[in-house]
Motif scaffolding. Structure first.
Motif, PDB file in Angstrom:
ATOM      1  N   ALA A 193      50.099  48.934  35.428  1.00  0.00           N
ATOM      2  CA  ALA A 193      50.126  47.791  36.335  1.00  0.00           C
ATOM      3  C   ALA A 193      51.184  47.965  37.416  1.00  0.00           C
ATOM      4  CB  ALA A 193      50.381  46.508  35.548  1.00  0.00           C
ATOM      5  N   ARG A 194      52.357  48.411  37.015  1.00  0.00           N
ATOM      6  CA  ARG A 194      53.443  48.572  37.986  1.00  0.00           C
ATOM      7  C   ARG A 194      53.088  49.624  39.037  1.00  0.00           C
ATOM      8  NH1 ARG A 194      56.276  44.876  39.218  1.00  0.00           N
ATOM      9  NH2 ARG A 194      55.255  45.412  41.182  1.00  0.00           N
ATOM     10  N   GLU A 195      52.489  50.720  38.610  1.00  0.00           N
ATOM     11  CA  GLU A 195      52.127  51.769  39.561  1.00  0.00           C
ATOM     12  C   GLU A 195      51.057  51.296  40.539  1.00  0.00           C
ATOM     13  OE1 GLU A 195      51.800  55.849  38.656  1.00  0.00           O
ATOM     14  OE2 GLU A 195      52.787  55.689  36.704  1.00  0.00           O
ATOM     15  N   VAL A 196      50.073  50.566  40.028  1.00  0.00           N
ATOM     16  CA  VAL A 196      49.008  50.059  40.896  1.00  0.00           C
ATOM     17  C   VAL A 196      49.577  49.064  41.899  1.00  0.00           C
ATOM     18  CG1 VAL A 196      46.890  48.688  40.983  1.00  0.00           C
ATOM     19  CG2 VAL A 196      47.161  50.452  39.231  1.00  0.00           C
ATOM     20  N   LEU A 197      50.402  48.161  41.436  1.00  0.00           N
ATOM     21  CA  LEU A 197      50.989  47.157  42.330  1.00  0.00           C
ATOM     22  C   LEU A 197      51.870  47.814  43.389  1.00  0.00           C
ATOM     23  CD1 LEU A 197      51.928  44.428  39.687  1.00  0.00           C
ATOM     24  CD2 LEU A 197      50.068  44.322  41.357  1.00  0.00           C
ATOM     25  N   ASN A 198      52.706  48.737  42.960  1.00  0.00           N
ATOM     26  CA  ASN A 198      53.604  49.409  43.910  1.00  0.00           C
ATOM     27  C   ASN A 198      52.825  50.207  44.954  1.00  0.00           C
ATOM     28  OD1 ASN A 198      55.724  48.335  42.497  1.00  0.00           O
ATOM     29  ND2 ASN A 198      56.404  50.271  41.596  1.00  0.00           N
ATOM     30  N   ALA A 199      51.744  50.842  44.519  1.00  0.00           N
ATOM     31  CA  ALA A 199      50.931  51.645  45.438  1.00  0.00           C
ATOM     32  C   ALA A 199      50.294  50.791  46.524  1.00  0.00           C
ATOM     33  CB  ALA A 199      49.844  52.392  44.666  1.00  0.00           C
ATOM     34  N   ASN A 200      50.171  49.499  46.248  1.00  0.00           N
ATOM     35  CA  ASN A 200      49.578  48.573  47.218  1.00  0.00           C
ATOM     36  C   ASN A 200      50.627  47.698  47.893  1.00  0.00           C
ATOM     37  OD1 ASN A 200      46.357  48.602  46.993  1.00  0.00           O
ATOM     38  ND2 ASN A 200      47.237  49.076  44.987  1.00  0.00           N
TER      39      ASN A 200
ATOM     40  N   ILE B  68      55.450  41.506  36.388  1.00  0.00           N
ATOM     41  CA  ILE B  68      54.630  41.820  35.216  1.00  0.00           C
ATOM     42  C   ILE B  68      55.348  41.253  34.003  1.00  0.00           C
ATOM     43  CG2 ILE B  68      53.608  43.644  33.796  1.00  0.00           C
ATOM     44  CD1 ILE B  68      53.779  45.443  36.305  1.00  0.00           C
ATOM     45  N   GLU B  69      54.682  40.405  33.271  1.00  0.00           N
ATOM     46  CA  GLU B  69      55.295  39.749  32.121  1.00  0.00           C
ATOM     47  C   GLU B  69      54.478  39.984  30.861  1.00  0.00           C
ATOM     48  OE1 GLU B  69      55.819  35.619  32.910  1.00  0.00           O
ATOM     49  OE2 GLU B  69      57.313  35.939  34.495  1.00  0.00           O
ATOM     50  N   LEU B  70      55.179  39.951  29.736  1.00  0.00           N
ATOM     51  CA  LEU B  70      54.518  40.031  28.436  1.00  0.00           C
ATOM     52  C   LEU B  70      54.008  38.648  28.067  1.00  0.00           C
ATOM     53  CD1 LEU B  70      53.855  41.615  25.827  1.00  0.00           C
ATOM     54  CD2 LEU B  70      56.153  41.018  25.004  1.00  0.00           C
ATOM     55  N   GLY B  71      52.704  38.545  27.873  1.00  0.00           N
ATOM     56  CA  GLY B  71      52.109  37.267  27.523  1.00  0.00           C
ATOM     57  C   GLY B  71      51.895  37.114  26.033  1.00  0.00           C
ATOM     58  N   ASN B  72      51.213  36.041  25.666  1.00  0.00           N
ATOM     59  CA  ASN B  72      50.922  35.753  24.261  1.00  0.00           C
ATOM     60  C   ASN B  72      49.419  35.656  24.061  1.00  0.00           C
ATOM     61  OD1 ASN B  72      53.705  35.426  23.455  1.00  0.00           O
ATOM     62  ND2 ASN B  72      53.680  33.470  24.535  1.00  0.00           N
ATOM     63  N   GLY B  73      48.977  36.010  22.871  1.00  0.00           N
ATOM     64  CA  GLY B  73      47.571  35.850  22.535  1.00  0.00           C
ATOM     65  C   GLY B  73      46.754  37.098  22.789  1.00  0.00           C
TER      66      GLY B  73
ATOM     67  N   TYR C 260      50.085  45.274  27.246  1.00  0.00           N
ATOM     68  CA  TYR C 260      51.414  45.540  27.795  1.00  0.00           C
ATOM     69  C   TYR C 260      52.022  46.810  27.198  1.00  0.00           C
ATOM     70  CZ  TYR C 260      56.116  44.454  29.562  1.00  0.00           C
ATOM     71  OH  TYR C 260      57.325  44.479  30.209  1.00  0.00           O
ATOM     72  N   HIS C 261      51.946  46.930  25.875  1.00  0.00           N
ATOM     73  CA  HIS C 261      52.565  48.072  25.192  1.00  0.00           C
ATOM     74  C   HIS C 261      51.597  49.226  24.935  1.00  0.00           C
ATOM     75  CE1 HIS C 261      56.217  45.806  24.539  1.00  0.00           C
ATOM     76  NE2 HIS C 261      55.554  44.837  23.951  1.00  0.00           N
ATOM     77  N   GLY C 262      50.289  48.954  25.033  1.00  0.00           N
ATOM     78  CA  GLY C 262      49.301  49.967  24.673  1.00  0.00           C
ATOM     79  C   GLY C 262      49.235  51.128  25.646  1.00  0.00           C
ATOM     80  N   GLN C 263      48.928  52.302  25.128  1.00  0.00           N
ATOM     81  CA  GLN C 263      48.786  53.512  25.942  1.00  0.00           C
ATOM     82  C   GLN C 263      47.339  54.005  25.917  1.00  0.00           C
ATOM     83  OE1 GLN C 263      51.774  55.935  23.895  1.00  0.00           O
ATOM     84  NE2 GLN C 263      53.179  55.637  25.608  1.00  0.00           N
ATOM     85  N   SER C 264      46.429  53.081  25.744  1.00  0.00           N
ATOM     86  CA  SER C 264      45.028  53.425  25.561  1.00  0.00           C
ATOM     87  C   SER C 264      44.223  53.271  26.842  1.00  0.00           C
ATOM     88  CB  SER C 264      44.420  52.523  24.483  1.00  0.00           C
ATOM     89  OG  SER C 264      44.443  51.172  24.919  1.00  0.00           O
ATOM     90  N   ILE C 265      42.976  53.731  26.774  1.00  0.00           N
ATOM     91  CA  ILE C 265      42.024  53.528  27.868  1.00  0.00           C
ATOM     92  C   ILE C 265      41.824  52.038  28.106  1.00  0.00           C
ATOM     93  CG2 ILE C 265      39.595  53.787  28.540  1.00  0.00           C
ATOM     94  CD1 ILE C 265      41.145  56.350  28.817  1.00  0.00           C
ATOM     95  N   ALA C 266      41.708  51.273  27.025  1.00  0.00           N
ATOM     96  CA  ALA C 266      41.502  49.831  27.151  1.00  0.00           C
ATOM     97  C   ALA C 266      42.678  49.170  27.849  1.00  0.00           C
ATOM     98  CB  ALA C 266      41.295  49.218  25.765  1.00  0.00           C
ATOM     99  N   ALA C 267      43.890  49.580  27.505  1.00  0.00           N
ATOM    100  CA  ALA C 267      45.085  48.995  28.115  1.00  0.00           C
ATOM    101  C   ALA C 267      45.120  49.289  29.610  1.00  0.00           C
ATOM    102  CB  ALA C 267      46.339  49.537  27.438  1.00  0.00           C
ATOM    103  N   ALA C 268      44.814  50.530  29.983  1.00  0.00           N
ATOM    104  CA  ALA C 268      44.801  50.895  31.400  1.00  0.00           C
ATOM    105  C   ALA C 268      43.734  50.113  32.160  1.00  0.00           C
ATOM    106  CB  ALA C 268      44.560  52.390  31.546  1.00  0.00           C
ATOM    107  N   ALA C 269      42.563  49.937  31.544  1.00  0.00           N
ATOM    108  CA  ALA C 269      41.457  49.229  32.191  1.00  0.00           C
ATOM    109  C   ALA C 269      41.807  47.768  32.445  1.00  0.00           C
ATOM    110  CB  ALA C 269      40.198  49.339  31.338  1.00  0.00           C
ATOM    111  N   VAL C 270      42.283  47.087  31.414  1.00  0.00           N
ATOM    112  CA  VAL C 270      42.578  45.658  31.531  1.00  0.00           C
ATOM    113  C   VAL C 270      43.749  45.417  32.475  1.00  0.00           C
ATOM    114  CG1 VAL C 270      43.304  43.591  30.279  1.00  0.00           C
ATOM    115  CG2 VAL C 270      41.623  45.151  29.263  1.00  0.00           C
ATOM    116  N   ALA C 271      44.804  46.222  32.351  1.00  0.00           N
ATOM    117  CA  ALA C 271      45.984  46.055  33.206  1.00  0.00           C
ATOM    118  C   ALA C 271      45.631  46.254  34.676  1.00  0.00           C
ATOM    119  CB  ALA C 271      47.077  47.022  32.782  1.00  0.00           C
ATOM    120  N   SER C 272      44.853  47.285  34.965  1.00  0.00           N
ATOM    121  CA  SER C 272      44.487  47.551  36.362  1.00  0.00           C
ATOM    122  C   SER C 272      43.536  46.475  36.896  1.00  0.00           C
ATOM    123  CB  SER C 272      43.848  48.933  36.494  1.00  0.00           C
ATOM    124  OG  SER C 272      42.708  49.062  35.663  1.00  0.00           O
ATOM    125  N   HIS C 273      42.696  45.915  36.017  1.00  0.00           N
ATOM    126  CA  HIS C 273      41.804  44.823  36.435  1.00  0.00           C
ATOM    127  C   HIS C 273      42.605  43.625  36.909  1.00  0.00           C
ATOM    128  CE1 HIS C 273      38.320  42.084  36.338  1.00  0.00           C
ATOM    129  NE2 HIS C 273      39.187  41.210  35.847  1.00  0.00           N
TER     130      HIS C 273
END
Length: 226
Positions: free
Chosen positions: A43-50, A57-62, A82-95
């Protein structure tokens, strides 16, 4: 019998969509991305690139509670993302970052959806009260007013679709161009994003079906009065 089939459909569609999302997320949350970046780092890299250095970026609940808050300019990610290093984490964070980019660019459908929020909230909260009074008291005017309020909520659901699909397209473009996913990971990332989009498609489909049913009840009530 037709009513039983109808209610089975509007109940099963959202359940199927939710199961699809959870199953896809569970599968790809176990698949590590080749860059081993956490969702927060992506998320940080995508935001910074733009140029969106001001977006936090905050850690949420649920579980899968990820969202972008346009009021505070904050991307909130669930612990798994937030903490995940998976494909799913990258997909959701970038979305979610896709929504932040939309906000920064003044994306028309996002602005329209924001404008509809107060009306949609009123429609969601009060439409069924008016509709039930109209049906049981046989007051077609009250039923029509409820349908109008409900229609506002349905429009909100429909407008949400291009907002979500556009955010997903932006997400794919960002993670690919920035090298945050590699090789065959683009296809897997799309699967996660497409599964998530199903929930919005299902919600919109159910809302439209219910609105059509109520319009038919209203027209039938007026025919009986004549």
């Amino acid at each position: 019998m037709l009513y039983l089939v109808y209610f089975a459909i509007i109940i099963l569609i959202p359940i199927w969509a939710q199961l699809k999302v959870k199953g896809t997320f569970a599968k790809y949350s176990r698949v590590a991305s080749s860059t081993y970046r956490t969702g927060a780092e992506v998320a940080r890299e995508v935001l910074n690139a733009n140029g969106l250095y001001h977006v936090g970026i905050e850690l949420g609940n649920g579980f899968l509670s990820d969202h972008y808050d346009p009021r505070t300019k904050t991307v909130r990610l669930s612990p798994e993302i937030y903490h995940g290093q998976s494909i799913a984490a990258a997909a959701v964070a970038s979305h979610e970052c896709g929504h932040a980019i939309q906000d920064a660019e003044g994306y028309a459908f996002l602005r329209f959806r924001h404008a509809l929020v107060p009306v949609a909230n009123i429609g969601s909260n009060f439409s069924w009260v008016l509709i039930m009074i109209g049906i049981f008291a046989h007051l077609s005017g009250m039923l029509l007013l409820g349908i109008v309020f409900m229609a506002a909520a349905v429009v909100f659901q429909i407008v949400t679709l291009p907002v979500e699909f556009n955010a997903s397209n932006r997400a794919i473009n960002q993670v690919v161009s920035l090298g945050l996913i590699r090789n065959n990971e683009e296809r897997e990332t799309r699967k996660v994003l497409n599964a998530a989009a199903l929930t919005y498609v299902a919600a919109a489909a159910v809302a439209v079906l219910e609105l059509v049913r109520l319009v038919l009840i209203f027209t039938g009530m007026n025919r009986n009065d004549d």
